[in-house]
Design a protein around this motif. Structure first.
Motif: not given
Lengths: 662, 313
Positions: A262-267
């Motif tokens: 999720g963090f990679v998707r967002f950032a």
């Protein structure tokens, strides 16, 4: 043709995990039905593995939409990033499920076994939904289900007051995190007008800078809670150790990784990086989690709690890579950003493999000895040779020793730190190379910790009669562990298999990124190192002569007992002493009777690690919420007229709102 | 031709290692006004141990039996990264210094496990202390090497040595001095030398490395002893090639290589004398002062890394 068959295969995965297997398990209580359902779970994950592999190594993409059936757009899809995480889930799920067959058979009665398998299957489905979602709605549905189902798996093991309290803390923190995730999705809404991932991506450039910062921070906190970065890790050492071992393996090995996804998707995918302080925030969080995580782990002697703290540590290492990547992105160095991102993603997969293997090993130990307290173990290597060897491989991997998979990702992280020196920004030139020292310290402490774990649990003499009479784990348990151990070794010796597709994956996320040289060079040198080490070791092993048994030297005593060995607590004492400022141990020594301190009848000693900073951080927050709740209680008078007044006031407020909006 | 030289370099490091230990003991004996044993003594001891019986405790598993072999294998692998007379080595241009450090860590990990497998208190004590020392030594070890590699703009050891070789002796910067200081301290800790560990003691209060290997005998002990000698020699050679490579043969020729070898012998003798002096003059540190010693090394190496930004610009 291929697209259709991939869609069918993926649909089969969803249908069998979500509908078929749970329905069969709940509807029928026969042994044959359960065997069918378990075969379905394992088989569908194998199919899922091939789907993921086609999309990860090949060029295939996949999109499935269910929007006709749901009130909000609900669609799943596989791009390279999703495929990588689907690959991770399926790679871990198959061995864990195989292990669980024997484990659940031994630990649960007929009635409960079917339920736990149904939860297991749905838990896998929820995680697959999270990583393959292509709309915000699908993502959030999966995200929430994942939390609830894992809590269900924990409660399957029992429902004592302590366990319920721990689950309460788990659910509370997860929902606070989920609220942050929901908020970061909704902040996109005014600009993208839908929560479709493609729409969000397209709208991202027009989002104003202030909102971008807010989205980033909310995503960082929301996913950070799930990932367990310090100080948001509070739930992790409470929830992971009390779940059944296969569930712990899935929670630590896989569930935490969905947060990284999720963090990679967002950032990276949605926001495409940001100012360099984004990177430094992530870097500092990674360094703190890594160091404190491993220091807390060393002080533990409950194997599963120790492993849970090591999850915090490894998430820290992953975040070190992600933070470095964001710093490079902000400094316009796409190739180096790709290198750091590859390091982080590979460590995500590696951690999934060795951490689930370690938890399965803990399950096998508790199955054989009915305890996971290191002080009660010892000498298991001779009694459980296969379990022990698989566990040793996992230990070497998590420590990051060459020839094992953890080394590859840690080396890539080291090299991306070192590459920081070529940037033109002085801050990055100083901070990034110094991070080498931090990661080296984390690695050194992890090595100390796993020498302790393996040495105390598996080597030497047994410290209890349970350990003395332990027998090797059943075939299916050994099979599951061997598969994971083989995967660790395979990636450790032939990393090129994964590094090439990972390089293409990062090229999608980071525009302008080529293939970093480091990913090529490590794949070339590791086989050489393996050849030299294994060659020389084999030559020396072949040339040495027969060995003779002789008792350990006992300083003149005729019989050494197992109590004369170093314990887990004794082993970690020097490190705990040196880092005592971190632990702030609270020691209490009671001698009875108190009036004769030199002739005590009984002495009791207690040493508890105080977590002062946790109290300092959480206490004001909790107090605030509790007092706010007390204030709100005044609204609830019990008087029907007052409630009617509330309804009336709300109506008036809404009408005024509508009037002014026009 | 380069490959031949590289293999010869590795052989010098491996076969000459016992001689280095012998000479250091001899110099120490002279400083203490003793006659001392012959400098060839370590060879005789290793040969004697290889002929002896190998004893294994009944509780031990394969980890105990394999630990010395893995230690020896990894030490040999580490040797393949260290240049001696020529700015290259078998693996030095393919891999960087992280491999060197972590390959050594692999061997140490197995030796510590072997120590715990013996089932005695001494093994655990040695392993526990070794864990503390090696944990704290890893960061300064890597940071010192990072500082040099940033200046050289190369991460592989061959490239780093080549870069230094092309500089003038008088161009040495503060970074070099700081990095050398920290690496020299780390080498003392890594090889179990005074003031961190005493290689000649068997007193339970003080021993670290000796505590770990107490249960080994015969060929296994020979491998452990030989591996520690090789490690000492290789790390001394690493210091020489990083901080004083001048005189190495940068082209391949018999005369150049011969001259470089003689120069290497001179340089390693200087280091051996220094080591013997340190070991004779300095008292062994109390166990819990070792973190301070390594903390100083870490701080110095961190300074070295920070100063690279000034030196480069």
């Amino acid at each position: 043709m291929q697209v259709v068959s991939i869609q069918v295969a993926f649909g089969f995965l969803l249908a069998s995990l979500g509908l078929l297997a749970p329905l069969v398990l709940i509807a029928s209580r026969t042994k044959r039905a359960r065997a069918f359902a378990i075969t379905l779970i394992v088989g569908s994950n194998v199919v899922g593995w091939f789907v993921a592999a086609l999309c990860f190594w090949g060029e295939s993409k996949l999109a499935l939409t269910f929007s006709g059936f749901t009130p909000f757009p609900f669609a799943l899809g596989l791009d390279r990033l999703s495929a990588f995480f689907l690959l991770l889930i399926c790679t871990v799920a198959v061995p864990v499920a195989i292990f669980a067959v024997s484990y659940f058979d031994k630990h649960y009665g007929e009635q409960r076994r079917n339920w736990i398998w149904a939860f297991f299957s749905l838990f896998l489905l929820s995680m697959i939904t999270v990583v393959t979602a292509s709309t915000g709605f699908a993502f959030l549905v999966g995200w929430e289900l994942m939390t609830l189902l894992s809590a269900g798996l924990i409660l399957m093991e029992g429902d004592s007051a302590e366990r319920r309290h721990n689950v309460f803390i788990y659910l509370l923190m997860m929902h606070a995190g989920a609220a942050a995730v929901v908020a970061s999705f909704f902040l996109f809404l005014p600009y993208s007008h839908s929560l479709d991932f493609a729409g969000i991506r397209a709208a991202s450039p027009v989002v104003p800078a202030g909102i971008r910062v807010l989205i980033f921070l909310l995503a960082f906190v929301g996913f950070g809670t799930k990932a367990g970065i310090i100080p948001l890790h509070l739930w992790l050492p409470r929830a992971h150790p009390i779940a059944p071992s296969p569930a712990s393996a899935l929670m630590s090995g896989v569930m935490l990784k969905t947060a990284v996804y999720g963090f990679v998707r967002f950032a990276f995918d949605f926001l495409g990086g940001g100012p360099s302080w984004f990177g430094y925030v992530v870097l500092v969080a990674g360094a703190v989690s890594g160091l404190l995580g491993v220091l807390y782990a060393i002080a533990e002697h409950d194997l599963k709690r120790l492993l849970a703290y090591h999850s915090v540590e490894n998430i820290g290492i992953i975040y070190l890579g992600l933070g470095t990547s964001l710093v490079f992105l902000a400094n316009h160095a796409p190739v180096l950003a790709a290198l750091a991102l590859i390091a982080a993603l590979l460590h995500t997969l590696n951690h999934a493999l060795f951490k689930s293997l370690l938890f399965l090993g803990a399950g096998a130990i508790s199955n054989a000895t009915h305890t996971v307290d290191l002080e009660e173990l010892g000498g298991l290597q001779r009694r459980m040779p296969v379990t022990g060897t698989a566990f040793l491989i996992a230990c070497c991997s998590i420590v990051g020793l060459p020839l094992f998979n953890g080394f590859i990702s840690e080396w890539l992280t080291f090299r991306s730190f070192l590459a920081g020196s070529v940037l033109l920004n002085t801050k990055a030139q100083i901070v990034l190379p110094l991070m080498v020292g931090v990661l080296a310290l984390i690695g050194g402490l992890a090595a100390a910790c796993f020498v302790k774990v393996f040495g105390v649990a598996f080597l030497g003499r047994p410290r209890s009669s349970e350990a003395e009479h332990a027998v090797e784990a059943p075939l299916l348990m050994r099979g599951g562990m061997t598969m994971l151990a083989a995967a660790c070794l395979l990636i450790g010796i032939l990393p090129g298999v994964l590094l090439r597709p990972l390089a293409s994956l990062t090229q999608v996320l980071i525009p302008g990124a080529g293939v970093p040289d480091e990913t090529v060079s490590i794949a070339r040198i590791i086989p050489w190192i393996a050849a030299i080490i294994l060659g020389v070791t084999a030559i020396t092993a072949l040339t040495t002569r027969v060995q003779r048994m002789a008792p350990t030297w006992g300083c003149g005593l005729s019989q050494l007992t197992s109590r004369m060995q170093y314990t887990s607590t004794a082993f970690s004492k020097p490190i705990r002493f040196v880092f005592s400022s971190v632990y702030k141990p609270d020691r209490k020594l009671d001698k009875l009777p108190t009036d004769k301190p030199y002739f005590p009848v009984s002495i009791s000693y207690r040493s508890v690690r105080t977590t002062s900073y946790e109290k300092a951080l959480y206490r004001p927050f909790v107090d605030l919420i509790v007092s706010a709740a007390h204030q709100l209680r005044r609204l609830q008078t019990g008087n029907i007229q007052v409630y009617l007044l509330y309804i009336f006031l709300t109506l008036v407020a809404l009408l005024t709102f509508l009037r002014f909006q026009r | 031709m380069t490959t031949v030289i590289n293999v010869l370099q590795a052989l010098i490091l491996v076969l000459g290692a016992p001689l280095v230990s012998g000479i250091v003991s001899k110099i120490k004996a002279w400083i203490q006004r003793r006659q001392g044993a012959s400098i060839w003594r370590p060879y005789i001891e290793i040969a004697k141990l290889f002929r002896k019986e190998d004893l294994v405790p009944p509780s031990a598993s394969w980890v105990f039996r394999f630990a010395p072999k893995v230690l020896f294998g990894t030490t040999i692998c580490a040797v393949a990264f260290v240049p001696v007379v020529h700015p290259s080595a078998l693996l030095a241009s393919r891999g960087d210094f992280f491999f060197l450090v972590y390959v050594l860590a692999l061997g140490r990990f197995f030796l510590s496990l072997g120590a715990l497998d013996g089932g005695s208190a001494f093994g655990g004590m040695g392993a526990s202390r070794e864990a503390l020392v090696s944990t704290l030594a890893e960061a300064p070890f890597l940071l010192g090497l990072v500082a040099i590699s940033i200046l050289a703009a190369h991460a592989d050891i061959a490239g780093m040595v080549m870069w230094t070789l092309q500089r003038n002796v008088f161009d040495i910067s503060a970074v070099h001095i700081l990095a050398f200081t920290s690496l020299a301290m780390v080498v003392l800790a890594e090889t179990g030398r005074m003031p961190v560990d005493n290689p000649t003691t068997h007193l339970e209060l003080t021993m670290i490395h000796e505590g770990m290997v107490l249960e080994y005998s015969g060929p296994s002990l020979a491998l452990v002893e030989w591996a520690s000698a090789v490690k000492l020699h290789a790390l001394l050679a690493l210091l020489i090639s990083l901080f004083g490579p001048w005189g190495m043969a940068s082209t391949v020729s018999v005369w150049g290589t011969g001259a470089a070898l003689l120069l290497y012998l001179a340089k390693v003798t200087v280091l051996m004398i220094l080591l013997a002096l340190v070991e004779s003059v300095v008292a062994k540190l109390r166990m819990y002062l070792v973190p301070d010693f390594l903390g100083v090394a870490a701080a110095v190496s961190a300074l070295a890394v920070i100063f690279t930004t000034l030196v480069k610009g």
